[in-house]
Design an enzyme around this catalytic site. Structure first.
Site, PDB file in Angstrom:
ATOM      1  CG  MET A  15      -1.934  -1.129   1.207  1.00  0.00           C
ATOM      2  SD  MET A  15      -2.894  -1.185  -0.321  1.00  0.00           S
ATOM      3  CE  MET A  15      -3.639  -2.788  -0.152  1.00  0.00           C
ATOM      4  CB  CYS A  16       4.469   1.956   0.139  1.00  0.00           C
ATOM      5  SG  CYS A  16       4.795   1.776   1.884  1.00  0.00           S
ATOM      6  CG  HIS A  17       1.053   6.562  -2.191  1.00  0.00           C
ATOM      7  ND1 HIS A  17       0.588   6.350  -0.915  1.00  0.00           N
ATOM      8  CD2 HIS A  17      -0.037   6.804  -2.957  1.00  0.00           C
ATOM      9  CE1 HIS A  17      -0.721   6.464  -0.903  1.00  0.00           C
ATOM     10  NE2 HIS A  17      -1.131   6.746  -2.131  1.00  0.00           N
TER      11      HIS A  17
ATOM     12  CG  ASP B 183      23.766 -12.139   1.511  1.00  0.00           C
ATOM     13  OD1 ASP B 183      23.570 -13.370   1.480  1.00  0.00           O
ATOM     14  OD2 ASP B 183      24.228 -11.506   0.538  1.00  0.00           O
TER      15      ASP B 183
END
Length: 167
Positions: free
Chosen positions: A75-77, A130
């Site tokens: 839902m991020c713009h 990593d």
């Protein structure tokens, strides 16, 4: 349900309409950390990790993550970021080595950059893991949280550790 802007009239998820929101300068600072062994600490600080300069790569990964947050969080713009800065600070606590990660993100727009800062902090810590996991898989990524945010309709926010005190 209509009072909560992330749901439409049918109660299903929607991306919030920000077209009427006023543009303003917005900043967010997020923090994370990673706990490593003395061996990893020494190899990072002496740049002896075979995969390369751990902090340089992690910094680039964090910046890339901030720029791509809308690809990760549904839902991020998508935002045009004006700046991303990532800083590192080593803390030695007893025999443990903790790398604190602080991310600052800036934009000028209609929505905040809290998620971009949090995503960048997380990606930075994950990249360090990593790059060092061949030495020790027991590294611990610490709490990730919003330290502060400025701008926007909701105003400024500063982390006050109230959640930690209640537990």
């Amino acid at each position: 349900m209509s009072d909560f802007t992330h749901f439409n009239a049918q109660g299903r998820a929607q991306m919030v309409d920000i077209s009427e929101k006023k543009e303003s300068e917005r900043t967010a600072i997020a923090c994370s950390s990673i706990l490593v062994t003395k061996e990893i600490y020494e190899k990072i600080t002496e740049q002896k990790i075979e995969k390369g300069d751990v902090l340089a790569v992690a910094q680039v990964a964090g910046i890339m993550a901030a720029k791509k947050t809308s690809d990760w969080i549904p839902m991020c713009h998508p935002l045009q970021l004006k700046g991303v800065d990532i800083n590192f600070n080593w803390k030695i606590i007893d025999r443990n080595y903790e790398l604190e990660i602080t991310v600052m993100v800036k934009t000028k727009g209609s929505t905040g950059v809290e998620m971009e800062a949090l995503t960048a902090a997380s990606a930075t810590a994950l990249t360090i893991y990593d790059m060092c996991k061949a030495i020790d898989k027991g590294m611990v990524i610490g709490k990730t949280y919003l330290l502060e945010k400025t701008g926007g309709k909701s105003g400024d926010y500063y982390y006050d550790q109230h959640l930690e005190e209640d537990n």
